[in-house]
Design a protein around this motif. Structure first.
Motif, PDB file in Angstrom:
ATOM      1  N   ASP A 362       0.428 -10.125   9.406  1.00 46.20           N
ATOM      2  CA  ASP A 362       0.170  -8.858  10.109  1.00 46.20           C
ATOM      3  C   ASP A 362      -0.525  -7.854   9.190  1.00 46.20           C
ATOM      4  OD1 ASP A 362       1.315  -9.861  12.399  1.00 46.20           O
ATOM      5  OD2 ASP A 362       3.268  -8.890  12.077  1.00 46.20           O
ATOM      6  N   ALA A 363      -0.036  -7.746   7.958  1.00 41.29           N
ATOM      7  CA  ALA A 363      -0.612  -6.772   7.027  1.00 41.29           C
ATOM      8  C   ALA A 363      -2.061  -7.120   6.686  1.00 41.29           C
ATOM      9  CB  ALA A 363       0.235  -6.699   5.756  1.00 41.29           C
ATOM     10  N   LEU A 364      -2.323  -8.408   6.482  1.00 40.82           N
ATOM     11  CA  LEU A 364      -3.658  -8.821   6.047  1.00 40.82           C
ATOM     12  C   LEU A 364      -4.666  -8.881   7.190  1.00 40.82           C
ATOM     13  CD1 LEU A 364      -2.671 -11.623   3.507  1.00 40.82           C
ATOM     14  CD2 LEU A 364      -3.640  -9.372   2.970  1.00 40.82           C
ATOM     15  N   LEU A 365      -4.223  -9.245   8.378  1.00 46.51           N
ATOM     16  CA  LEU A 365      -5.165  -9.459   9.480  1.00 46.51           C
ATOM     17  C   LEU A 365      -5.346  -8.226  10.361  1.00 46.51           C
ATOM     18  CD1 LEU A 365      -4.190 -13.080  10.574  1.00 46.51           C
ATOM     19  CD2 LEU A 365      -6.196 -12.365   9.274  1.00 46.51           C
ATOM     20  N   THR A 366      -4.258  -7.496  10.603  1.00 47.90           N
ATOM     21  CA  THR A 366      -4.356  -6.382  11.555  1.00 47.90           C
ATOM     22  C   THR A 366      -3.914  -5.051  10.959  1.00 47.90           C
ATOM     23  OG1 THR A 366      -2.128  -6.836  12.434  1.00 47.90           O
ATOM     24  CG2 THR A 366      -3.992  -7.950  13.500  1.00 47.90           C
ATOM     25  N   ARG A 367      -3.536  -5.055   9.684  1.00 50.28           N
ATOM     26  CA  ARG A 367      -3.059  -3.845   9.014  1.00 50.28           C
ATOM     27  C   ARG A 367      -1.901  -3.208   9.790  1.00 50.28           C
ATOM     28  NH1 ARG A 367      -5.968  -5.780   5.558  1.00 50.28           N
ATOM     29  NH2 ARG A 367      -7.452  -4.636   4.245  1.00 50.28           N
ATOM     30  N   THR A 368      -1.001  -4.062  10.263  1.00 51.82           N
ATOM     31  CA  THR A 368       0.180  -3.592  10.982  1.00 51.82           C
ATOM     32  C   THR A 368       1.430  -4.138  10.312  1.00 51.82           C
ATOM     33  OG1 THR A 368       0.107  -5.493  12.512  1.00 51.82           O
ATOM     34  CG2 THR A 368      -1.024  -3.471  13.198  1.00 51.82           C
ATOM     35  N   GLY A 369       2.595  -3.605  10.712  1.00 49.12           N
ATOM     36  CA  GLY A 369       3.854  -4.105  10.193  1.00 49.12           C
ATOM     37  C   GLY A 369       4.332  -3.324   8.985  1.00 49.12           C
ATOM     38  N   VAL A 370       5.494  -3.719   8.491  1.00 46.77           N
ATOM     39  CA  VAL A 370       6.165  -2.970   7.439  1.00 46.77           C
ATOM     40  C   VAL A 370       5.386  -2.954   6.118  1.00 46.77           C
ATOM     41  CG1 VAL A 370       7.522  -4.954   6.632  1.00 46.77           C
ATOM     42  CG2 VAL A 370       8.411  -2.643   6.320  1.00 46.77           C
ATOM     43  N   LEU A 371       4.559  -3.972   5.862  1.00 46.94           N
ATOM     44  CA  LEU A 371       3.840  -4.065   4.587  1.00 46.94           C
ATOM     45  C   LEU A 371       2.475  -3.375   4.608  1.00 46.94           C
ATOM     46  CD1 LEU A 371       4.632  -7.797   3.716  1.00 46.94           C
ATOM     47  CD2 LEU A 371       5.792  -5.749   2.881  1.00 46.94           C
ATOM     48  N   ALA A 372       1.969  -3.074   5.787  1.00 51.40           N
ATOM     49  CA  ALA A 372       0.627  -2.518   5.902  1.00 51.40           C
ATOM     50  C   ALA A 372       0.450  -1.187   5.156  1.00 51.40           C
ATOM     51  CB  ALA A 372       0.248  -2.370   7.370  1.00 51.40           C
ATOM     52  N   PRO A 373       1.395  -0.234   5.261  1.00 51.42           N
ATOM     53  CA  PRO A 373       1.192   1.031   4.537  1.00 51.42           C
ATOM     54  C   PRO A 373       1.113   0.848   3.020  1.00 51.42           C
ATOM     55  CG  PRO A 373       2.938   1.251   6.179  1.00 51.42           C
ATOM     56  CD  PRO A 373       2.623  -0.209   6.079  1.00 51.42           C
ATOM     57  N   PHE A 374       1.851  -0.119   2.492  1.00 51.28           N
ATOM     58  CA  PHE A 374       1.808  -0.369   1.051  1.00 51.28           C
ATOM     59  C   PHE A 374       0.448  -0.944   0.635  1.00 51.28           C
ATOM     60  CE2 PHE A 374       6.294  -0.520   2.231  1.00 51.28           C
ATOM     61  CZ  PHE A 374       6.853   0.337   1.288  1.00 51.28           C
ATOM     62  N   LEU A 375      -0.118  -1.799   1.488  1.00 54.71           N
ATOM     63  CA  LEU A 375      -1.446  -2.328   1.201  1.00 54.71           C
ATOM     64  C   LEU A 375      -2.491  -1.210   1.270  1.00 54.71           C
ATOM     65  CD1 LEU A 375      -3.468  -4.570   0.659  1.00 54.71           C
ATOM     66  CD2 LEU A 375      -3.454  -5.104   3.108  1.00 54.71           C
ATOM     67  N   GLU A 376      -2.389  -0.362   2.286  1.00 51.71           N
ATOM     68  CA  GLU A 376      -3.353   0.730   2.415  1.00 51.71           C
ATOM     69  C   GLU A 376      -3.256   1.693   1.240  1.00 51.71           C
ATOM     70  OE1 GLU A 376      -3.670   2.653   6.240  1.00 51.71           O
ATOM     71  OE2 GLU A 376      -2.801   0.912   7.248  1.00 51.71           O
ATOM     72  N   LEU A 377      -2.023   1.973   0.783  1.00 51.06           N
ATOM     73  CA  LEU A 377      -1.850   2.862  -0.372  1.00 51.06           C
ATOM     74  C   LEU A 377      -2.417   2.224  -1.631  1.00 51.06           C
ATOM     75  CD1 LEU A 377      -0.808   5.404  -1.704  1.00 51.06           C
ATOM     76  CD2 LEU A 377       1.496   4.401  -1.749  1.00 51.06           C
ATOM     77  N   THR A 378      -2.214   0.932  -1.776  1.00 46.89           N
ATOM     78  CA  THR A 378      -2.768   0.209  -2.926  1.00 46.89           C
ATOM     79  C   THR A 378      -4.291   0.299  -2.934  1.00 46.89           C
ATOM     80  OG1 THR A 378      -0.901  -1.318  -3.057  1.00 46.89           O
ATOM     81  CG2 THR A 378      -2.988  -2.081  -3.971  1.00 46.89           C
ATOM     82  N   LEU A 379      -4.906   0.136  -1.775  1.00 48.45           N
ATOM     83  CA  LEU A 379      -6.365   0.232  -1.681  1.00 48.45           C
ATOM     84  C   LEU A 379      -6.830   1.661  -1.962  1.00 48.45           C
ATOM     85  CD1 LEU A 379      -7.011  -1.987   1.486  1.00 48.45           C
ATOM     86  CD2 LEU A 379      -7.263  -2.612  -0.914  1.00 48.45           C
ATOM     87  N   ALA A 380      -6.064   2.651  -1.515  1.00 48.99           N
ATOM     88  CA  ALA A 380      -6.422   4.044  -1.788  1.00 48.99           C
ATOM     89  C   ALA A 380      -6.384   4.328  -3.291  1.00 48.99           C
ATOM     90  CB  ALA A 380      -5.474   4.980  -1.035  1.00 48.99           C
ATOM     91  N   CYS A 381      -5.382   3.789  -3.980  1.00 51.72           N
ATOM     92  CA  CYS A 381      -5.312   3.932  -5.445  1.00 51.72           C
ATOM     93  C   CYS A 381      -6.535   3.317  -6.112  1.00 51.72           C
ATOM     94  CB  CYS A 381      -4.045   3.265  -5.972  1.00 51.72           C
ATOM     95  SG  CYS A 381      -2.515   4.097  -5.582  1.00 51.72           S
ATOM     96  N   GLU A 382      -6.855   2.126  -5.671  1.00 51.75           N
ATOM     97  CA  GLU A 382      -7.963   1.372  -6.263  1.00 51.75           C
ATOM     98  C   GLU A 382      -9.305   2.074  -6.046  1.00 51.75           C
ATOM     99  OE1 GLU A 382      -9.866  -2.673  -4.792  1.00 51.75           O
ATOM    100  OE2 GLU A 382      -7.844  -2.995  -5.596  1.00 51.75           O
ATOM    101  N   GLN A 383      -9.478   2.654  -4.856  1.00 48.63           N
ATOM    102  CA  GLN A 383     -10.764   3.241  -4.475  1.00 48.63           C
ATOM    103  C   GLN A 383     -10.858   4.734  -4.761  1.00 48.63           C
ATOM    104  OE1 GLN A 383     -10.779   2.138  -0.356  1.00 48.63           O
ATOM    105  NE2 GLN A 383     -10.908  -0.072  -0.804  1.00 48.63           N
ATOM    106  N   GLY A 384      -9.781   5.339  -5.249  1.00 51.43           N
ATOM    107  CA  GLY A 384      -9.799   6.775  -5.509  1.00 51.43           C
ATOM    108  C   GLY A 384      -9.927   7.593  -4.237  1.00 51.43           C
ATOM    109  N   ASP A 385      -9.355   7.123  -3.140  1.00 52.70           N
ATOM    110  CA  ASP A 385      -9.425   7.779  -1.835  1.00 52.70           C
ATOM    111  C   ASP A 385      -8.298   8.816  -1.752  1.00 52.70           C
ATOM    112  OD1 ASP A 385      -9.343   8.524   0.834  1.00 52.70           O
ATOM    113  OD2 ASP A 385      -9.804   6.511   1.586  1.00 52.70           O
TER     114      ASP A 385
END
Length: 421
Positions: A362-385
Motif C-alpha cells: 500500500d505504501a509503495l504503490l498507492t501511498r496509503t496505509g500506516v506506513l505511507a506518511p513515514f515514506l512521504e516524510l523520508t522523501l521530504a527530508c531527502e528532497q529538502g521539501d
C-alpha cells in the motif's frame, strides 16, 4: 551484459542476469620462469574506485572458473586508498592476497603519507601482504618501507644506469622481495637477474589475459530480502529458507565460500553450514556486494545507498509509534522504494516478484496505509521539501529535532555499509 528474462516478471530484463566481468590477469614469475603469483586487473571499470576494488575481488571469487584463474598462487590486487578500508577485504583469506598500494594522490602532505601507515599496519596485522612501487623508496615514503613485503620496480620508468643503485638500496633498507615489472626484453631480464632480483613480470614473458568471468546474478529483490533478514538478526533457519527459494542466490553463496580466496580447507555443501561459517556480518557484506554487482550499467551506484538510508530513516521514525512488525515493514518500504529504478521495471511488477505484507504494498504503490506518511516524510527530508516536511512532522507528532537527528543517524548507519558497495 546479457540478460535472461525471469518468468515471474513479464517483460523484465534484469532480474536474474548473466554478467560478463572482464578480469585481466598477468603472471608474476620466478627466475626459473615458474608462476609465483598472478596480478588481477579490473578491465570492466572505466575508472578505479573503492567500488571497483570490491567488484574485482567479488567477480574473481564468484567466477565459476576461479580455481583456473588463480589456482593456489598468490593474488596481487591493485587497490585504491579508499578501497583499503573497504569491508570487502573481510571476505577473503588475507594470506592469499597481496595488496598493491599506489602512492598517495597528488597534493598529499607528509602527514597524510605518515597517517596512511595506520591503515596499512592494520591490514598487515590481519595477514595481508603489501606491495609498493618505486615511489616508496623516496624520502617522503620512508615510513612505509618497514611494511613492504614486495617492491615493484617499473622498468619503463627507471633508467638502466640507475637500476643497480635502486636494487642495492631496496635490498639494504627493506626486507621486501623485489619484482621487476614491465620487463620487455631478454636483456632487462638478464640484467635484473644478475642484480639478485628473483621475481619478474612483463610482456617479454606474457601479455595479460583478459578473461570474461561469467557470473549468474540472482533477483535483486531477493538479495534485498536477504539483506533485510540479516539486518534484523534473522535466525539461521530463516536465512536458510530464503536461500532455498532462489537457486542462483544459493549457488553464488556456495561458490563464493568454497573459492580459493575464502581460504577454507573443507568444502561447504549446505546452506546452513555456509551461513554459520560466514556469520551475519560477513553475510551482509557479501549480499551487499552481490546487490552492487547485480545492478545494470544504467543504474547509478548511489541508488542502492539511497535505498539503505531511506530504510533506516523510516525504521527510526516508526520505532516510537508502531508495532515491532510494522517497524520492520517500514524498513522494507524504504529499502524497496527505489526497486523500480534498480530493476528498470514498474514498481507494481517489481513487487509482484516477492511476497510482501499488504502495508508495504500500500505504501509503495498507492501511498496509503500506516506506513505511507513515514515514506512521504523520508522523501521530504531527502528532497529538502520544507512544506511537506512541516505538514508531515505535525501529522506524526514529531519535532524537527527528532526527524533531523534520525536522518543524521540513518546517513551515518548507511555509511558503515557504503564500503561494501
Amino acid at each position: 551484459m546479457s540478460t535472461t528474462p525471469d518468468s515471474s516478471l513479464p517483460g523484465a530484463t534484469s532480474t536474474k542476469t548473466e554478467a560478463n566481468a572482464l578480469v585481466g590477469r598477468q603472471a608474476i614469475l620466478n627466475e626459473q620462469r615458474e608462476v609465483f603469483g598472478y596480478e588481477l586487473f579490473d578491465r570492466s571499470a572505466a575508472s578505479f574506485t573503492a567500488a571497483s576494488d570490491a567488484a574485482l575481488l567479488f567477480n574473481a571469487l564468484s567466477y565459476a572458473g576461479a580455481e583456473a584463474l588463480v589456482g593456489k598462487k598468490l593474488v596481487f590486487i591493485n587497490t585504491t586508498h579508499d578501497g583499503l578500508s573497504g569491508g570487502h577485504l573481510e571476505l577473503i583469506a588475507p594470506e592469499k592476497v597481496v595488496l598493491e598500494v599506489p602512492p598517495m594522490p597528488a597534493g598529499s602532505c607528509a602527514f597524510d603519507i605518515t597517517a596512511r601507515c595506520g591503515v596499512l599496519g592494520v591490514l598487515k596485522e590481519r595477514g595481508f601482504r603489501i606491495a609498493f612501487d618505486q615511489h616508496a623508496l623516496t624520502k617522503e615514503y620512508a615510513s612505509w618501507l618497514p611494511l613492504a613485503d614486495f617492491i615493484k620496480l617499473d622498468m619503463m620508468h627507471i633508467k638502466a644506469e640507475q637500476l643497480p643503485a635502486v636494487v642495492q638500496f631496496t635490498q639494504k633498507y627493506t626486507k621486501a622481495h623485489i619484482v621487476a615489472e614491465k620487463v620487455e626484453t631478454k636483456e632487462q631480464f638478464e640484467c635484473m637477474k644478475a642484480l639478485g632480483v628473483k621475481l619478474f613480470q612483463g610482456y617479454w614473458f606474457a601479455k595479460p589475459d583478459v578473461i570474461q568471468a561469467k557470473t549468474v546474478r540472482p533477483n535483486q529483490a531477493v538479495i534485498m530480502q536477504l539483506l533485510n533478514l540479516v539486518r534484523s538478526q534473522g535466525s539461521t533457519a530463516e536465512i536458510e529458507a530464503l536461500l532455498k527459494k532462489d537457486p542462483t542466490l544459493s549457488f553464488n553463496l556456495l561458490r563464493f565460500i568454497n573459492s580459493a580466496g575464502f581460504g577454507l580447507s573443507i568444502e561447504v555443501t549446505s546452506f546452513r553450514h555456509a551461513v554459520m561459517i560466514l556469520g551475519l556480518k560477513k553475510l551482509f557484506r557479501w549480499a551487499a556486494l552481490l546487490l552492487t554487482t547485480s545492478r545494470g550499467s544504467d543504474t547509478a551506484p548511489a541508488v542502492g545507498q539511497t535505498a539503505v538510508v531511506r530504510g533506516r530513516l523510516m525504521e527510526l521514525l516508526a520505532a516510537e509509534m508502531l508495532t515491532p512488525e510494522e517497524v520492520d515493514n517500514a524498513f522494507i518500504v524504504g529499502m524497496f522504494s527505489l526497486l523500480d529504478s534498480m530493476l528498470g521495471i514498474p514498481m507494481e511488477m517489481a513487487l509482484d516478484a516477492v511476497a510482501l505484507p499488504q502495508s508495504v504494498r500500500d505504501a509503495l504503490l498507492t501511498r496509503t496505509g500506516v506506513l505511507a506518511p513515514f515514506l512521504e516524510l523520508t522523501l521530504a527530508c531527502e528532497q529538502g521539501d520544507d512544506d511537506n516536511f512541516a505538514r508531515l512532522t505535525d501529522a506524526l507528532h514529531l519535532s524537527n529535532h527528532q526527524v533531523n537527528w534520525a536522518h543524521l543517524q540513518a546517513l551515518a548507519w548507511a555509511e558503515t555499509f557504503d564500503d561494501m558497495n
